[in-house]
Design a protein around this motif. Structure first.
Motif, short mmCIF file in Angstrom:
data_model
loop_
_atom_site.label_atom_id
_atom_site.label_comp_id
_atom_site.label_asym_id
_atom_site.label_seq_id
_atom_site.Cartn_x
_atom_site.Cartn_y
_atom_site.Cartn_z
N PRO A 127 18.51 56.34 23.65
CA PRO A 127 18.36 56.83 24.80
C PRO A 127 18.04 55.78 25.84
CG PRO A 127 18.09 58.59 23.77
CD PRO A 127 17.98 57.55 23.18
N TYR A 128 16.96 55.42 24.93
CA TYR A 128 15.50 53.94 25.50
C TYR A 128 16.81 52.82 24.65
CZ TYR A 128 11.85 56.85 24.01
OH TYR A 128 11.66 57.73 23.83
N ASN A 129 17.69 52.50 24.90
CA ASN A 129 18.37 51.56 24.39
C ASN A 129 19.24 51.66 25.77
OD1 ASN A 129 19.00 49.43 23.06
ND2 ASN A 129 19.97 49.52 21.56
N ARG A 130 20.06 52.42 25.87
CA ARG A 130 20.91 52.93 27.20
C ARG A 130 20.66 52.27 27.78
NH1 ARG A 130 24.52 58.10 27.00
NH2 ARG A 130 24.84 57.29 28.60
N ARG A 131 19.58 52.79 28.34
CA ARG A 131 18.58 52.39 29.81
C ARG A 131 18.16 51.12 29.69
NH1 ARG A 131 17.78 57.69 28.37
NH2 ARG A 131 17.05 59.68 30.09
N LEU A 132 17.68 50.44 28.64
CA LEU A 132 17.15 49.19 29.08
C LEU A 132 18.56 48.53 29.34
CD1 LEU A 132 15.27 46.76 27.99
CD2 LEU A 132 15.69 47.17 25.29
N ASN A 190 21.04 44.70 32.70
CA ASN A 190 22.19 44.06 33.30
C ASN A 190 22.00 44.99 34.88
OD1 ASN A 190 24.15 44.21 30.88
ND2 ASN A 190 24.70 46.30 31.49
N LEU A 191 21.34 45.33 35.35
CA LEU A 191 20.77 45.38 36.73
C LEU A 191 20.13 44.09 37.44
CD1 LEU A 191 19.78 49.04 37.60
CD2 LEU A 191 21.48 47.92 38.06
N THR A 192 19.85 43.55 36.83
CA THR A 192 19.52 42.11 37.28
C THR A 192 20.19 40.56 36.48
OG1 THR A 192 18.65 41.53 34.68
CG2 THR A 192 16.99 43.19 35.77
N LEU A 193 20.92 40.81 36.07
CA LEU A 193 22.38 40.60 35.67
C LEU A 193 22.89 40.07 36.31
CD1 LEU A 193 22.75 40.36 31.79
CD2 LEU A 193 20.93 38.68 33.28
N GLU A 194 23.35 41.26 37.50
CA GLU A 194 24.47 42.14 38.31
C GLU A 194 24.55 40.74 39.99
OE1 GLU A 194 27.72 42.11 39.91
OE2 GLU A 194 27.19 43.37 37.89
N ALA A 195 25.24 39.80 39.75
CA ALA A 195 25.85 39.00 40.88
C ALA A 195 25.06 40.35 41.95
CB ALA A 195 26.21 37.74 40.81
N LYS A 196 26.45 41.08 42.02
CA LYS A 196 26.78 41.45 43.68
C LYS A 196 25.35 42.17 43.50
CE LYS A 196 31.21 41.81 42.70
NZ LYS A 196 32.36 42.89 42.64
N LEU A 197 24.29 42.76 43.04
CA LEU A 197 23.20 43.16 43.77
C LEU A 197 22.11 42.25 43.92
CD1 LEU A 197 22.73 45.50 40.48
CD2 LEU A 197 24.17 45.85 43.18
N TYR A 204 14.66 43.71 49.30
CA TYR A 204 13.28 44.80 48.73
C TYR A 204 12.89 44.72 48.22
CZ TYR A 204 17.07 46.99 52.04
OH TYR A 204 17.52 47.73 52.90
N GLN A 205 12.64 43.28 47.10
CA GLN A 205 11.50 42.47 46.32
C GLN A 205 11.64 43.81 45.29
OE1 GLN A 205 8.04 42.76 48.78
NE2 GLN A 205 8.56 40.52 49.13
N MET A 206 12.43 43.98 44.97
CA MET A 206 12.49 45.19 43.26
C MET A 206 12.76 44.23 42.22
SD MET A 206 16.63 47.18 44.89
CE MET A 206 16.66 48.35 43.47
N LEU A 244 12.32 46.52 38.06
CA LEU A 244 13.20 46.62 37.74
C LEU A 244 12.31 45.59 36.14
CD1 LEU A 244 15.72 45.31 40.15
CD2 LEU A 244 16.05 47.67 38.61
N THR A 245 11.47 44.75 36.45
CA THR A 245 11.18 44.33 35.24
C THR A 245 10.17 44.78 34.51
OG1 THR A 245 11.10 41.86 36.29
CG2 THR A 245 9.51 42.25 34.50
N GLU A 246 9.60 45.74 35.25
CA GLU A 246 8.62 46.86 34.70
C GLU A 246 9.20 48.44 33.61
OE1 GLU A 246 5.16 49.33 33.01
OE2 GLU A 246 5.75 47.29 34.99
N LYS A 247 10.79 48.18 34.52
CA LYS A 247 11.74 49.08 33.49
C LYS A 247 11.95 48.39 32.26
CE LYS A 247 12.21 52.92 36.22
NZ LYS A 247 11.82 54.08 35.65
N VAL A 248 12.10 47.28 32.14
CA VAL A 248 12.53 46.65 31.00
C VAL A 248 11.57 46.42 30.11
CG1 VAL A 248 14.09 44.47 30.50
CG2 VAL A 248 14.81 45.07 32.49
N LEU A 249 10.43 45.77 30.71
CA LEU A 249 8.92 46.38 29.72
C LEU A 249 9.19 47.93 29.21
CD1 LEU A 249 6.82 43.85 31.13
CD2 LEU A 249 8.40 43.13 29.52
N ASP A 250 9.17 48.43 29.84
CA ASP A 250 8.74 49.77 29.61
C ASP A 250 9.61 50.42 28.39
OD1 ASP A 250 7.42 52.30 29.69
OD2 ASP A 250 9.35 53.21 30.47
#
Length: 597
Positions: free
Chosen positions: A195-200, A205-212, A219-221, A225-231
């Motif tokens: 489950p951790y790996n899937r969320r990671l 992938n969100l940080t790599l998605e150009a459309k986002l 919105y200075q997200m 997102l970095t905090e989620k990846v590190l967690d």
């Protein structure tokens, strides 16, 4: 799905994809085992000759056999390894193709069911992130190699002593027990971090998605997102630290057992060499052969069971993929009566529907009828069942209760492909594909006989846009796969989707809010042109703008899953207390307010 069924599934898939690959896998395994077996036997004769007559011709012969066999096996193994890698990549790619084909063959309800959507995502995850399929193929080849090696070594060592083989098996079994115990822990650990790996993977992938990136930056997200990846990285690392400690303990125990095996193997065969301690002393060459056999035997048995447990582990990881591939397919739908068209009448008779795993009725005993050539507007509040009604008509779902008739025949009796040829629909969540604009309209390969594509583009007001493009209708949609691809607006994309529906030239055309990205004037022009184009055809319109109802023959008003009214626009407007009157006048007032502003 049990282990045996999963093995049969992947074996049958691999065989269907490439029977030659199965043959290469066996040849590669047999060749690798042959090289090991040759290096155990041939040195015996060389050593015995050196310790005996030491005849130069025989020495040259045995040296030549050793060198030649190793050279031939080396070349053969390199050739088979290369062939194996090519076929392995091909099989892996075609497993993806098989998954894609499976998705397109599934009954449509599966594709809107969260449970099956989650299963699909987990099936994709094990192929992309865990590499379980590639490892399964690799371990299968290794297991076959060790199996062939063992068969030869067991036959050889039985000529020395069955008791000797039994002792080696006991010590090897202890090693396997340790390994199996650790494998069980390893499987639990991977399940814990999955489950951790899937969320990671999701947040990465969100940080790599150009459309986002627009939203992320606006919105200075980025910190969130970095905090989620590190967690999730830290959670995975904590699990891996404990895993590494147990991994070291396992290796220590296995090393001790392996050393014990070496002591017994060399000690027993050495005693058999000493004259007087054995009725038939071994030669020094035989000593080397049997001692080497024992070590190769131990390695082969341990590797065999390691591969076996790893295969079971990979099959466990691939369980979502196996479950997804085992889902029933749409081709099993009932209906054998060819539909010859055109659609002359539509009749809903007490049709009720609730989505799977839900008790709420989206449609509740809906009844109405439509004649050939009529234009029907379907209106209602959000969630009233408008789109669901269209999905039932397209046979994406089946009614929970009641019957839908086309030309006075239950639509479930019709053969699916011939029935759908007479229906063209543009849904609000339409999609354009990474093909040329012409291919997006015609749904045929570029260069095929596709007359009328530009005509349909003209009918929806796209011709001026297309004429400005360097390659016209041949222009590629999007820049993801073609640097010369074109970017188009949301409104232009909707026009292409409508042109696609017109090009199909079906006798029933359905527009399910396909003009939401257009301004009111453009939408009115699209509907006016569309209304003219589909003269003689039956058409159903679902639009959040009520103006489309004014040129329709009748308006079907849905309210709380029921038919609230079914009559022409002028008649419905006479009832000032009706839902339709309230919807129409409220929207008209909004447009007037906007105009004044």
């Amino acid at each position: 799905m049990n282990t045996w069924n999963k093995i049969k599934l992947f074996a049958s898939l691999a065989y269907e994809i490439s029977p030659v690959y199965i043959l290469v896998l066996f040849l590669r395994s047999f060749s690798s085992a042959g090289q090991i077996f040759g290096n155990v036997i041939f040195p015996k004769y060389l050593i015995d000759e050196l310790m005996g007559a030491a005849r130069p011709s025989y020495l040259l012969l045995f040296v030549g056999l050793i060198v030649l066999s190793n050279g031939l096996f080396y070349l053969l193994n390199r050739l088979l390894d290369r062939t194996h890698r090519i076929y392995q990549q091909d099989v892996s790619a075609k497993m993806w193709q098989a998954l894609s084909a499976k998705i397109m063959r599934l009954p449509y309800p599966y594709l809107e069911d969260p449970e099956y959507l989650d299963l699909k995502e987990r099936a994709i995850f094990v192929l992309t992130n865990q590499g379980a399929l590639q490892q399964l193929i690799q371990y299968t080849g290794e297991m076959l190699k060790n199996l062939f090696t063992l068969l030869g070594l067991v036959v050889l060592m039985f000529t020395l002593s069955p008791f000797y083989v039994l002792i080696l098996l006991v010590i090897t079994s202890l090693s396997l027990w340790v390994y199996r115990h650790f494998m069980h822990y390893e499987a639990q650990m991977y399940q814990a971090i999955l489950p951790y790996n899937r969320r990671l993977g999701y947040y990465t992938n969100l940080t790599l998605e150009a459309k986002l990136q627009k939203d992320i930056r606006l919105y200075q997200m980025a910190p969130m997102l970095t905090e989620k990846v590190l967690d999730y990285n830290q959670k995975i690392c904590r699990e891996c630290v404990a895993f590494s400690q147990k991994f070291g303990l396992r290796d220590g125990i296995l090393s001790i057992l392996n050393d014990l095996l070496a002591v017994i193997a060399y000690g027993y065969t050495a005693l058999r060499v000493i004259p007087g301690l054995s009725p038939s002393p071994l030669s020094l060459g035989s000593f080397t052969m049997y001692a080497s056999s024992a070590m190769q035997f131990s390695t082969a048995v341990r590797s065999l069971w390691e591969n076996f447990f790893l295969i079971l582990q990979m099959l466990g990881y691939l369980d979502p993929f196996a479950q997804f591939m085992a889902l029933p397919e749409e081709e099993n739908q009932p209906g054998t009566l060819p539909f010859t068209g055109p659609i002359r009448s539509i009749r809903f008779e007490n049709v009720s529907f609730s989505y799977p795993k839900s008790d709420r009725l989206v449609l509740d005993h809906v009844s109405f009828s439509v004649k050939e050539g009529e234009k029907i507007s379907i209106v209602g509040l959000n969630g009233a069942g408008k789109t669901t009604l269209v999905k039932l008509l397209c046979r994406l779902y089946e009614p929970t209760e009641g019957t839908i008739y086309i030309n006075d025949v239950d639509i479930r009796r019709y053969e699916s492909a011939s029935y759908l040829r007479e229906i063209a629909a543009v849904f609000q969540d339409y999609k354009l594909f990474a093909y040329s604009l012409e291919e997006n309209i015609t749904c045929k390969d570029l260069g095929a006989d596709t007359p009328g594509a530009m005509k349909r583009a003209h009918e929806v007001g796209l011709e001026p846009v297309i004429q400005k493009l360097p390659h016209g209708l041949s222009s590629f949609y999007g820049k993801d796969y073609d640097e010369e691809g074109v970017q188009i607006s949301g409104g232009e994309g909707q026009k292409i989707a409508i042109a696609r529906a017109l090009y199909k030239d079906a006798s029933l055309v359905i527009l399910d809010e396909p003009t939401s990205a257009l301004d009111p004037l453009s939408e009115a022009k699209i509907y006016e042109d569309f209304h003219h184009t589909v003269q003689g055809k039956t058409a159903l319109y679902i639009s959040h703008r009520m103006s489309s109802s004014t040129f329709c023959d009748k308006v079907l008003v849905l309210d709380h899953a029921k038919v609230a009214a079914f009559a022409p626009h002028q008649e419905l407007m006479q009832d000032t207390e009706s839902l339709y009157y309230q919807l129409f006048t409220a929207q008209a007032e909004n447009y007037e307010t906007t105009d004044l502003a």
